[in-house]
Enzyme design. Structure first.
Site, PDB file in Angstrom:
ATOM      1  N   SER A 150      -9.284 -27.074   2.951  1.00 59.77           N
ATOM      2  CA  SER A 150      -9.377 -26.651   4.349  1.00 59.77           C
ATOM      3  C   SER A 150      -8.465 -25.446   4.555  1.00 59.77           C
ATOM      4  O   SER A 150      -7.246 -25.542   4.367  1.00 59.77           O
ATOM      5  CB  SER A 150      -8.925 -27.793   5.261  1.00 59.77           C
ATOM      6  OG  SER A 150      -8.605 -27.270   6.541  1.00 59.77           O
TER       7      SER A 150
ATOM      8  N   HIS B 294     -13.839 -25.722   3.453  1.00 59.82           N
ATOM      9  CA  HIS B 294     -13.967 -26.472   4.704  1.00 59.82           C
ATOM     10  C   HIS B 294     -13.325 -25.639   5.815  1.00 59.82           C
ATOM     11  O   HIS B 294     -12.143 -25.315   5.750  1.00 59.82           O
ATOM     12  CB  HIS B 294     -13.251 -27.814   4.529  1.00 59.82           C
ATOM     13  CG  HIS B 294     -13.270 -28.722   5.698  1.00 59.82           C
ATOM     14  ND1 HIS B 294     -14.278 -29.639   5.932  1.00 59.82           N
ATOM     15  CD2 HIS B 294     -12.380 -28.884   6.712  1.00 59.82           C
ATOM     16  CE1 HIS B 294     -14.010 -30.332   7.021  1.00 59.82           C
ATOM     17  NE2 HIS B 294     -12.861 -29.887   7.529  1.00 59.82           N
TER      18      HIS B 294
ATOM     19  N   ASP C  85     -12.402 -25.391   9.731  1.00 59.06           N
ATOM     20  CA  ASP C  85     -12.191 -26.206  10.929  1.00 59.06           C
ATOM     21  C   ASP C  85     -12.353 -25.359  12.187  1.00 59.06           C
ATOM     22  O   ASP C  85     -11.533 -24.493  12.468  1.00 59.06           O
ATOM     23  CB  ASP C  85     -10.783 -26.817  10.886  1.00 59.06           C
ATOM     24  CG  ASP C  85     -10.657 -27.884   9.819  1.00 59.06           C
ATOM     25  OD1 ASP C  85     -11.412 -28.876   9.886  1.00 59.06           O
ATOM     26  OD2 ASP C  85      -9.830 -27.712   8.904  1.00 59.06           O
TER      27      ASP C  85
ATOM     28  N   MET D 295     -12.259 -25.404  16.090  1.00 63.68           N
ATOM     29  CA  MET D 295     -11.727 -26.197  17.216  1.00 63.68           C
ATOM     30  C   MET D 295     -11.784 -25.369  18.489  1.00 63.68           C
ATOM     31  O   MET D 295     -11.451 -24.181  18.471  1.00 63.68           O
ATOM     32  CB  MET D 295     -10.266 -26.593  16.944  1.00 63.68           C
ATOM     33  CG  MET D 295     -10.045 -27.328  15.637  1.00 63.68           C
ATOM     34  SD  MET D 295      -8.331 -27.872  15.479  1.00 63.68           S
ATOM     35  CE  MET D 295      -8.291 -28.421  13.775  1.00 63.68           C
TER      36      MET D 295
ATOM     37  N   HIS E 290     -16.624 -27.678  10.045  1.00 63.41           N
ATOM     38  CA  HIS E 290     -16.241 -28.909  10.739  1.00 63.41           C
ATOM     39  C   HIS E 290     -16.093 -28.574  12.216  1.00 63.41           C
ATOM     40  O   HIS E 290     -15.079 -28.027  12.645  1.00 63.41           O
ATOM     41  CB  HIS E 290     -14.938 -29.442  10.128  1.00 63.41           C
ATOM     42  CG  HIS E 290     -14.464 -30.704  10.753  1.00 63.41           C
ATOM     43  ND1 HIS E 290     -13.226 -31.242  10.486  1.00 63.41           N
ATOM     44  CD2 HIS E 290     -15.055 -31.561  11.638  1.00 63.41           C
ATOM     45  CE1 HIS E 290     -13.081 -32.365  11.178  1.00 63.41           C
ATOM     46  NE2 HIS E 290     -14.171 -32.573  11.895  1.00 63.41           N
TER      47      HIS E 290
ATOM     48  N   MET F 103     -15.301 -29.194  15.597  1.00 65.29           N
ATOM     49  CA  MET F 103     -14.550 -30.020  16.558  1.00 65.29           C
ATOM     50  C   MET F 103     -14.645 -29.345  17.922  1.00 65.29           C
ATOM     51  O   MET F 103     -13.685 -28.754  18.429  1.00 65.29           O
ATOM     52  CB  MET F 103     -13.098 -30.165  16.071  1.00 65.29           C
ATOM     53  CG  MET F 103     -12.988 -31.077  14.854  1.00 65.29           C
ATOM     54  SD  MET F 103     -11.406 -30.951  14.000  1.00 65.29           S
ATOM     55  CE  MET F 103     -11.733 -29.581  12.903  1.00 65.29           C
TER      56      MET F 103
ATOM     57  N   MET G 141     -13.189 -39.316   9.311  1.00 65.18           N
ATOM     58  CA  MET G 141     -11.886 -38.675   9.534  1.00 65.18           C
ATOM     59  C   MET G 141     -10.760 -39.638   9.171  1.00 65.18           C
ATOM     60  O   MET G 141     -10.779 -40.814   9.555  1.00 65.18           O
ATOM     61  CB  MET G 141     -11.740 -38.256  11.000  1.00 65.18           C
ATOM     62  CG  MET G 141     -12.575 -37.053  11.415  1.00 65.18           C
ATOM     63  SD  MET G 141     -12.263 -35.565  10.458  1.00 65.18           S
ATOM     64  CE  MET G 141     -10.544 -35.208  10.852  1.00 65.18           C
TER      65      MET G 141
ATOM     66  N   ASP H  20     -11.321 -36.476   5.359  1.00 70.19           N
ATOM     67  CA  ASP H  20     -10.631 -35.269   5.831  1.00 70.19           C
ATOM     68  C   ASP H  20      -9.378 -35.658   6.606  1.00 70.19           C
ATOM     69  O   ASP H  20      -9.476 -36.320   7.642  1.00 70.19           O
ATOM     70  CB  ASP H  20     -11.593 -34.478   6.729  1.00 70.19           C
ATOM     71  CG  ASP H  20     -10.984 -33.189   7.265  1.00 70.19           C
ATOM     72  OD1 ASP H  20      -9.939 -32.748   6.738  1.00 70.19           O
ATOM     73  OD2 ASP H  20     -11.565 -32.625   8.213  1.00 70.19           O
TER      74      ASP H  20
HETATM   75  O1  LIG Z   1     -10.091 -31.414  10.376  1.00 73.07           O
HETATM   76  C1  LIG Z   1      -8.920 -31.250  10.161  1.00 73.07           C
HETATM   77  C2  LIG Z   1      -7.931 -31.566  11.218  1.00 73.07           C
HETATM   78  O2  LIG Z   1      -8.585 -31.951  12.369  1.00 73.07           O
HETATM   79  C3  LIG Z   1      -8.467 -30.677   8.837  1.00 73.07           C
HETATM   80  O3  LIG Z   1      -9.585 -30.396   8.046  1.00 73.07           O
HETATM   81  C4  LIG Z   1      -7.529 -31.593   8.107  1.00 73.07           C
HETATM   82  O4  LIG Z   1      -6.440 -31.944   8.856  1.00 73.07           O
HETATM   83  C5  LIG Z   1      -7.111 -31.025   6.749  1.00 73.07           C
HETATM   84  O5  LIG Z   1      -5.801 -30.692   6.685  1.00 73.07           O
HETATM   85  P1  LIG Z   1      -4.693 -31.590   5.925  1.00 73.07           P
HETATM   86  O6  LIG Z   1      -5.228 -31.855   4.548  1.00 73.07           O
HETATM   87  O7  LIG Z   1      -3.523 -30.701   5.944  1.00 73.07           O
HETATM   88  O8  LIG Z   1      -4.524 -32.845   6.714  1.00 73.07           O
HETATM   89 FE   LIG Z   2     -11.608 -30.727   9.049  1.00 70.38          FE
END
Ligand SMILES: O=C(CO)[C@H](O)[C@H](O)COP(=O)(O)O
Ligand SMILES: [Fe+2]
Length: 230
Positions: A13, A38, A40, A42, A71, A73, A142, A176
């Site tokens: 990510s 990946h 993210d 948001m 992803h 969100m 998640m 994730d």
């Molecule tokens: O969707 C996510 C947070 O909402 C990220 O993809 C996830 O937190 C990955 O980061 P880490 O491995 O540092 O936790």
């Molecule tokens: Fe994510």
């Protein structure tokens, strides 16, 4: 342990990267052995954080041929399907909690030739996504509350992964949040996850290639139908 025959894939990510250098940070993990990236997205509404949108992904696409798992969100995923496809997204992973009509959204994503992922937050039961499995390419369980990188792995999400893997031996299951080398990846692998998102553990490592290799080894050892060797 829940065995399966799904391909193991590791998707760093970029949330944990130096996002001012997104192109080189993406390339860095691809060079280190990542199978996909990946991203993210948001919106500051579905989750209390804002990251990137289609314009940034479109720019990144010019520098990378990697598979982009988006992803999403966001509160209105339907609003962003066209833009994300045009930006070069390969997979649109929406949250079950974010839409009133998942099947319509899935049709919309397919019409733009993207793969479909459906994500569930920690408080959403695994059973609630089962009816969508025949229509999607992947389910994301998640392992943190979505919104921020670097959070603590929620081990109590593993029964959800195990439940889905037992019912759907050939489905791609992604985890994730808070996953790294050691107890967390081993728990995910034993529960049956085969697509592994790892942000902080990969980007903060002195040797990201070693981390990616060890994450893969765990999935192949515990999840892919082989008996543990040690
Ligand atoms: O969707 C996510 C947070 O909402 C990220 O993809 C996830 O937190 C990955 O980061 P880490 O491995 O540092 O936790
Ligand atoms: Fe994510």
């Amino acid at each position: 342990m829940v065995f399966h025959k799904c391909n193991c894939r590791i998707g760093p990510s970029v949330l944990a990267s130096d996002m001012s250098c997104l192109a080189s940070e993406t390339q860095r993990v691809v060079d280190a052995g990542a199978d996909y990236v990946h991203l993210d997205v948001m919106d500051g509404h579905f989750v209390p954080n804002i990251t990137m949108g289609a314009p940034v992904i479109k720019c990144l696409r010019k520098h990378s041929k990697a598979f982009f798992d988006l992803h999403m969100m966001v509160s209105k995923p339907e609003q962003w399907v066209d833009d994300m496809a045009d930006a070069g997204g390969d997979q649109f992973t929406f949250h079950l909690e974010s839409t009133a009509d998942p099947m319509a959204l899935i049709r919309q994503i397919r019409a733009k030739n993207m793969k479909v992922g459906v994500a569930i937050k920690p408080n959403t039961p695994a059973e609630s996504v089962e009816y969508l499995v025949p229509h999607v390419d992947m389910v994301l369980v998640m392992t943190v509350e979505p919104g921020f990188g670097g959070q603590k792995f929620m081990a109590h999400m593993m029964p959800k992964v195990e439940h889905l893997r037992t019912k759907f031996p050939e489905m791609d299951i992604e985890v994730d949040g808070g996953v790294g080398v050691g107890a967390t990846i081993d728990a995910c692998a034993k529960a049956g996850a085969n697509m592994i998102v790892a942000g902080s553990s990969v980007y903060n490592a002195a040797d990201p290639a070693a981390v990616i290799r060890q994450l893969r080894e765990s999935v192949e050892r515990y999840g892919n139908g082989k008996e543990p060797t040690a």
